[in-house]
Design an enzyme around this catalytic site. Structure first.
Site, mmCIF file in Angstrom:
data_model
loop_
_atom_site.group_PDB
_atom_site.id
_atom_site.type_symbol
_atom_site.label_atom_id
_atom_site.label_comp_id
_atom_site.label_asym_id
_atom_site.label_seq_id
_atom_site.Cartn_x
_atom_site.Cartn_y
_atom_site.Cartn_z
ATOM 1 N N GLY B 494 0.708 -1.153 -0.208
ATOM 2 C CA GLY B 494 0.079 0.133 -0.013
ATOM 3 C C GLY B 494 0.859 1.303 0.088
ATOM 4 O O GLY B 494 0.427 2.336 0.475
ATOM 5 N N GLU B 730 6.904 -5.557 9.612
ATOM 6 C CA GLU B 730 7.467 -6.661 10.167
ATOM 7 C C GLU B 730 6.767 -7.260 11.676
ATOM 8 O O GLU B 730 7.404 -8.397 11.947
ATOM 9 C CB GLU B 730 8.876 -6.645 10.430
ATOM 10 C CG GLU B 730 9.404 -6.154 8.754
ATOM 11 C CD GLU B 730 10.849 -5.624 8.768
ATOM 12 O OE1 GLU B 730 11.622 -6.677 8.104
ATOM 13 O OE2 GLU B 730 11.186 -4.608 9.140
#
Ligand SMILES: Cc1cc2nc3c(=O)[nH]c(=O)nc-3n(C[C@H](O)[C@H](O)[C@H](O)COP(=O)(O)OP(=O)(O)OC[C@H]3O[C@@H](n4cnc5c(N)ncnc54)[C@H](O)[C@@H]3O)c2cc1C
Ligand code: FES
Ligand code: FES
Lengths: 160, 772, 285
Positions: B494, B730
């Site tokens: 995105g 992450e």
């Protein structure tokens, strides 16, 4: 190289005549010889479902069929989902619910969901989960895909 | 900045729909496989079936004679092409271990490219590739990194490097310890495995002497630089283009042998060359990751306070060292202390080659591994001291008052400087949301009733926004449409939407009017790409700075035209108006852009165009933090693990689009659970890979993945960036292995049972039977 | 992963199909049914048939019917046709319960019952069902028809006693009496995967005692089969936890489990004991 066969198929209502090598998969025929690249390949051995299309309205893995077998068949792919400018309820639901990230698995999920919702508009959440576990997505963790398909199911039902 | 009346969308913090989505849901995406050029050739790689061996000959004559084949190359045909270099530039100590685009003298893993076939279509290329005859004298395969190193080309050993980091006096700390707690922990070999396999198209335009590569991803600018170095070409003569990319996760977009081959072939064969990887190749050719064995010990006090950690690890690098060099070793040793104080520390990484697919970074590199090891150790400390695992963690967490916390460790050339965060405070919030105490009781009760259920916690800190700098360009055209040009990259996370939202915020316009360019080396000279969760932090801040500069320029020009002062003006939905009188005289951004056109009389001596370019420099990375809580149920008879509930708490600093951040966390978690329970590259003793199909490399389906609860806080905006943003790519994966392992321990009532991932039913069953 | 070249034939009658098979089988000519096993194998080039005889256009092979006391399943009957019971009574329901475990929805739309049986993957649900329920395979070649009992059909991994020139035209399964109870269990690591082990058990009660027990095991050995040692434990006994456990242990002891890189024999054996016991419990409930 083996002998070519002439076949005729329709993809999203458009007619295609292709002279195919029998070993070309349906996915390759759709992508490389009919130019409809919305259908993706993620494994070419039947597991990921990225290549799912509707063959005579039934969801199938287009990597596990030969193009020659689609002679005379009606194929539907992601390119045919929207009605002109109007998104299909599933497409809308995928965008609204953030059911895609990279979008590579998306066409397969959309066609799988289209097939099942057309066949079983009242499908239960649990059965829907079973069907949606046919395809792999590496980005979303699935939660939003499930949400989107349920939302589309409810909307399609409400719209009759 | 926005007023209540405006209908423009896409402010910071809004969960707006993504700009990326419309083409992707309608089948109009342009992934590399979808791109074709007239007259293109298709490349097929012939790969070594041997894990290790000396190449005696490669006979290509039959393949060359196959109809439809244009060329077949072995390494002799590209003798002048050097091995693939490191992203950070040349590195003499590691140079010997680099991989050639086609294997030279030795093959070092099953899948090592030996020859390349160029043919008119992919079917023919594959047919001909089977005709290449390879004569290899097999050598013994080394498949365990903790086995003794072997000779490497008579010039070194397979222990390519020893990476050591630490601080403080270990000996003293251990001699004064109340107790020394020691464990061995192993993380299995698994990796990103995006749904789109790799692909690359090389094209050479002789008329302009420009080499182009399509299918670039992640770090197109860095790869351009490496290609320029390797092929001895100027940057102006090499362009890389990123199209849609079907996931990356750290492994897609590195510079691989196949990328180099399509480029060289396009120039030498004079035709575009397309290569699309198949899944079987992918699982043996694209970067693997993770596999590490740690032996770690802690010097502790009676109350659980840790005085020191001493860690020694073996990293299974596979056949060669690829573009990352020893980055994973660096990040593992640099982040292992996690969110805890750890006054004294040492970690020694034996960075060793084996005869497997080369390894490199995968989402949360180094942190996922070290978090598993550290958090398993924290649990062991609790067990051995008979303390509560939460209490042991609390005892050691860096306190808010101690921030920013400096640690004398290096992570990618940057010392570790924890920016302020309330680790304990977030833990409190998380435990409260999960009703921790009741949960414990409820699980205990269920265990009393014979169920094997349990809960596990893991804590971690992340790193994001690796510097040093990034820039962005913004251009507003006469229609008020805005183009943001970045050197970022997008692998599905995105990026375009995030950049557009940032730009929209500063420029006072709807985010849908903004087009974001990324991954095109011909549009901007520099770019950091998308790795190490840096895109939003670094590129986003550069975009924000640039948007502010463009805003200032627009207001200054508009003020002159509207005969007022810039600070009396505001921009709403692309219209510049008076703050006091929003419905009074106004100008659109497009009109101001026209006024600034080169030929416009109103421009005066201003630089032409409503445009700008600004740079952002970051002095340290930012360190977001969080924790995972897993609740699992074990079937003691089959060894199956079911995740009943999952919870992630994460402080993002400031979120641009919470929907997308949650998407990142949930998606990361799915990969974490894959690594914890399902995914593994196994090898036979002879070095044959056993996970080269999707029937063997088990990517979880939705049946296996829980829908996690997420607590996303913005309590501590980063002090390193003006927007306060920290990365989010992450954190969904980092704590997963550790939390699931701890939960299983708890469920089966055997503390410390799980010391190795993935936890397959068979492994778990074995643990249970040994105990019974 | 593109299949090697082959010649394609699309017969429309069984006679044509078996004639083509007779002609091409000696050069690795093969039947193409649903393609859900054959095409992936060809994509890996582990199979490279020179001729494919596509039976999907042979209308007469698509029939599914009850004749007397037997269910007859034609060669192109797809897995998906079992999503709802294909016949009244216990057998129809049993097949519907089992089919949900085969692969995934789109694969079930195309893969065939007979294709599974002919392909004879040791972990195929239909193969195990056929073995457990004593199905009969109808093999047709250009020289005639041959009936093969399931117990003589499955030889080893992907190997059957079907001759290379024979079309598996039909599988016949005896209808189950209304008082038959059954239990099916399988274990795999991920939804839709081939099972690591699985079992189907059926029995009836006569005067409260177990009669005519069938215990089939698949996935664990190189072929599915009934485990007579376990059946013997049950016959004439009153259902109980102890007797189920004893039968399960007997089954586990009787099998010779396969080993592969992911699964060892011990695990498969233990798993089989668990699954058989659970299937018996399910049947009893
Ligand atoms: C991802 C995935 C998961 C799967 N999981 C399962 C599972 O869990 N359980 C399971 O049972 N199956 C599973 N399958 C396999 C699937 O059920 C196949 O449909 C089935 O095994 C073969 O049937 P088919 O009609 O597709 O046969 P084909 O693929 O067309 O043929 C298979 C073999 O049988 C031969 N053959 C086929 N029909 C005949 C015939 N009538 N006479 C003689 N020879 C014939 C062919 O020549 C070929 O050698 C899976 C497949 C995939 C891709
Ligand atoms: S590409 Fe067809 S299932 Fe993966
Ligand atoms: S969105 Fe990337 S694989 Fe599903």
């Amino acid at each position: 190289m083996s002998e070519r066969k002439d076949i005729a198929l329709t993809i999203n209502g458009a007619d295609y005549e292709v002279s195919v090598d029998p070993r070309w998969t349906l996915a390759d025929v759709i992508r490389d010889h009919c130019g409809q690249t919305g259908t993706h390949l993620g494994c070419e051995h039947g597991i990921c479902g990225a290549c799912t299309v509707l063959v005579d309205d039934v969801p199938m893995r287009s990597c596990l069929m030969f193009g020659v077998q689609a002679d005379g068949k009606k194929i539907r792919t992601v390119e045919g989902l929207a009605d002109g400018e109007e998104y299909h309820p599933l497409q809308k639901a995928f965008m609204e619910n953030h059911a895609l990230q990279c979008g590579y698995c998306t066409p397969g999920f959309l066609m799988l969901a289209t097939g099942i919702l057309e066949a079983e508009p009242d499908i239960s959440d649990e059965d829907l989960n079973d069907v949606l576990s046919s395809n792999l997505c590496r980005c979303t963790g699935y939660a939003n895909i499930v949400k989107a398909v349920r939302a589309a199911r409810d909307e399609m039902k409400a719209a009759g | 900045m926005a007023t209540a009346t405006n209908k423009m969308l896409g402010h910071l913090g809004d969960s707006v729909e993504r700009l990326e989505d419309p083409p992707l849901v309608t089948g109009k995406g342009r992934f590399v496989g979808d791109i074709n050029f007239p007259h293109q050739l298709h490349m097929r790689i012939v790969r070594s079936p041997y894990a290790h061996g000396k190449i005696k000959s490669v006979d290509t004559s039959e393949a060359k004679a196959h109809p439809g084949v244009v060329a077949v190359w072995t390494t002799d045909d590209i003798e002048d092409v050097p091995p693939i270099d490191f992203r950070e530039g040349s590195n003499p100590t590691l140079a010997l271990f680099r991989q050639y685009a086609l294997a030279r003298e030795l093959v070092r893993y099953v899948g090592d490219p030996v020859a390349a076939v160029f043919a008119e279509d992919p079917y023919t290329a594959e047919d001909a590739s089977e005709l290449v005859v390879l004569d290899v004298e097999p050598l013994p395969a080394l498949i365990r990194a903790d086995d003794p190193p072997q000779d490497f080309k008579g010039q070194a050993t397979t222990e390519a490097a020893v990476v050591e980091q630490g601080y403080g006096d270990l000996e003293e700390a251990f001699s004064s310890a109340y107790k020394v707690v020691e464990i061995e922990a192993k993380v299995g070999r698994h990796t990103g495995v995006p749904m789109e396999c790799r692909g690359a198209i090389g094209r050479y335009d002789a008329s302009r002497d420009v080499l182009e590569m399509y299918g670039a991803a992640k770090v197109p600018h860095r790869n351009r630089d490496t290609l320029c170095r390797m092929l001895n070409r100027p940057a102006s003569g090499v362009h890389l283009f990123e199209g849609h990319t079907g996931g990356g996760f750290g492994i897609r977009g590195e510079l691989y042998p196949e990328d180099v081959l399509v480029c060289v072939a396009a120039m030498r064969l004079g035709r575009p060359v397309k290569w699309i990887e198949d899944r079987q190749e992918h699982l043996m050719a694209a970067n693997h990751s993770r596999q590490q064995i740690h032996k770690i010990r802690a010097a502790v006090e009676e109350d659980g306070n840790i005085l020191a950690l001493d860690d020694e690890l073996y990293l299974d690098q596979g056949g060669y060292i690829r573009t990352h060099g020893t980055r994973v070793a660096n990040m593992t040793t640099g982040t292992l202390p996690g969110p805890y104080r750890i006054p004294v520390y040492r970690s020694i990484c034996h960075f060793r080659l084996t005869n497997k697919t080369p390894a490199a970074t995968y989402r949360s590199p180094g942190r996922c591994e070290s978090t598993f090891v550290r958090e398993r150790l924290m649990d062991e400390i609790a067990t051995e001291l008979d303390l509560d695992p939460v209490a042991v963690r609390r005892r050691n967490l860096i306190a808010l008052e101690e921030m920013p916390w400096h640690r004398d460790l290096d992570v990618l050339g940057d010392s570790v400087e924890h920016d302020p965060g309330d680790y304990a405070g977030l833990l409190d919030q998380g435990l409260e949301q999960m009703h921790w105490d009741e949960l414990q009781k409820e699980l205990a009760q269920r265990r009393d009733n014979g169920e094997m259920v349990g809960v596990g916690l893991s804590m971690f800190f992340e790193k994001s926004g690796l510097g040093p700098s990034d820039g962005a360009k913004i251009f507003v055209d006469g229609t008020g449409h805005i183009e943001v040009v970045t050197g970022g990259a997008s692998l599905g996370q995105g990026f375009e939407t995030a950049m557009a939202q940032i730009c929209a915020e500063d420029l006072g316009t709807d985010y849908r009017r903004i087009r974001v360019v990324h991954g095109q080396t011909n549009r901007i000279d520099y770019g950091v790409g998308a790795h190490a969760s840096r895109a939003t932090v670094l590129t986003g801040t550069a975009v924000s700075k640039t948007a502010q500069a463009v805003r200032a320029k627009a207001l200054e020009m508009a003020a002159e035209l509207l005969q007022t002062t810039p600070d009396a003006l505001d921009i709403t939905d692309g219209v510049i108006h008076s703050k006091d009188n929003p419905s009074g005289p106004s100008l659109t951004l497009g009109e101001v852009a026209e006024a600034l056109a080169p030929t416009s009389p109103s421009r005066g001596d201003r630089t032409p165009y409503l445009a700008g370019e600004e740079w952002f420099n970051i002095d340290h990375q930012t360190y977001p933090y969080g924790h995972h809580i897993a609740v699992v149920k074990v079937d003691g008879e089959t060894g199956e693990v079911e995740i009943e509930k999952y919870f992630i708490a994460y402080d993002i600093g400031r979120s641009i689009n919470p929907m997308m951040i949650e998407g990142q966390l949930v998606g990361g978690l799915a990969q974490g659970i894959g690594g914890a329970l399902y995914e593994e590259f196994t090898y036979s003793e002879a070095g044959d890979p056993q996970s080269v199909t999707f029937a063997d490399y088990l990517i979880p389906t939705l049946h296996e993945i829980p829908n996690p609860e997420i607590l996303l806080t913005e309590d501590f905006p980063s002090i390193r960036t003006p927007l306060g943003i920290k990365g989010a790519g992450e954190a969904g994966i980092t704590g997963a292995l550790a939390a699931v392992a701890a939960a299983i321990d708890d469920a089966i009532g055997i503390p410390g049972a799980i010391r190795e991932t993935p936890i397959s039913p068979q492994r778990l069953k074995k643990i249970l039977s040994e105990r019974a | 992963m593109k299949p090697a070249a082959f010649e394609y034939h699309a017969p429309t009658t069984v006679d044509e199909a078996v004639a083509l098979l007779a002609e091409h089988a000696p050069n690795d000519g093969r039947i193409l049914a649903g393609g859900q096993s054959l095409v992936p194998t060809m994509a890996f080039r582990l199979a490279r048939p020179t001729h494919l005889i596509d039976i999907n256009n042979v209308g007469e092979l698509g029939k599914i019917s009850i004749e007397g006391e037997t269910l007859r399943i034609g060669a192109t009957v797809r897995h998906a046709q079992f999503h709802t019971p294909v016949c009244d009574g216990v057998l129809g329901q049993l097949l519907t319960d089992v089919v949900a475990h085969i692969a995934h929805y789109p694969i079930r739309q195309r893969g065939t019952f007979c294709g599974s049986v002919a392909h004879s993957d040791p972990a195929s649900e239909w193969c195990m069902v056929s073995a457990t329920l004593d199905a009969t395979m109808v093999a047709q070649s250009s020289s005639g028809e041959r009936l093969i009992p399931a117990a003589e059909f499955f030889e080893t991994v992907m190997t059957t006693t079907l001759n290379e020139d024979e079309l598996l035209r039909e599988v016949r399964i005896p209808v189950l009496s209304d008082d038959t109870v059954y239990g099916f269990e399988e274990f795999n690591r991920r939804a839709g995967d081939f099972a690591i082990s699985m079992t189907l058990v059926t029995y009836r009660l006569e005067g409260g005692k177990i009669a005519d027990p069938h215990i089939g095991v698949g996935g664990a050995e190189d072929r599915p089969r009934r485990i007579s040692e376990a059946e013997a434990v049950l016959t004439g006994q009153t259902p109980s936890d102890e007797i189920f456990r004893a039968a399960a242990d007997a089954a586990a002891a009787a099998i010779d489990p396969m080993e592969d890189h992911a699964t060892n024999a011990q695990y498969r054996r233990d798993l089989t004991a668990t699954l058989v016991r659970r299937a018996l419990e399910k049947a009893a409930s």
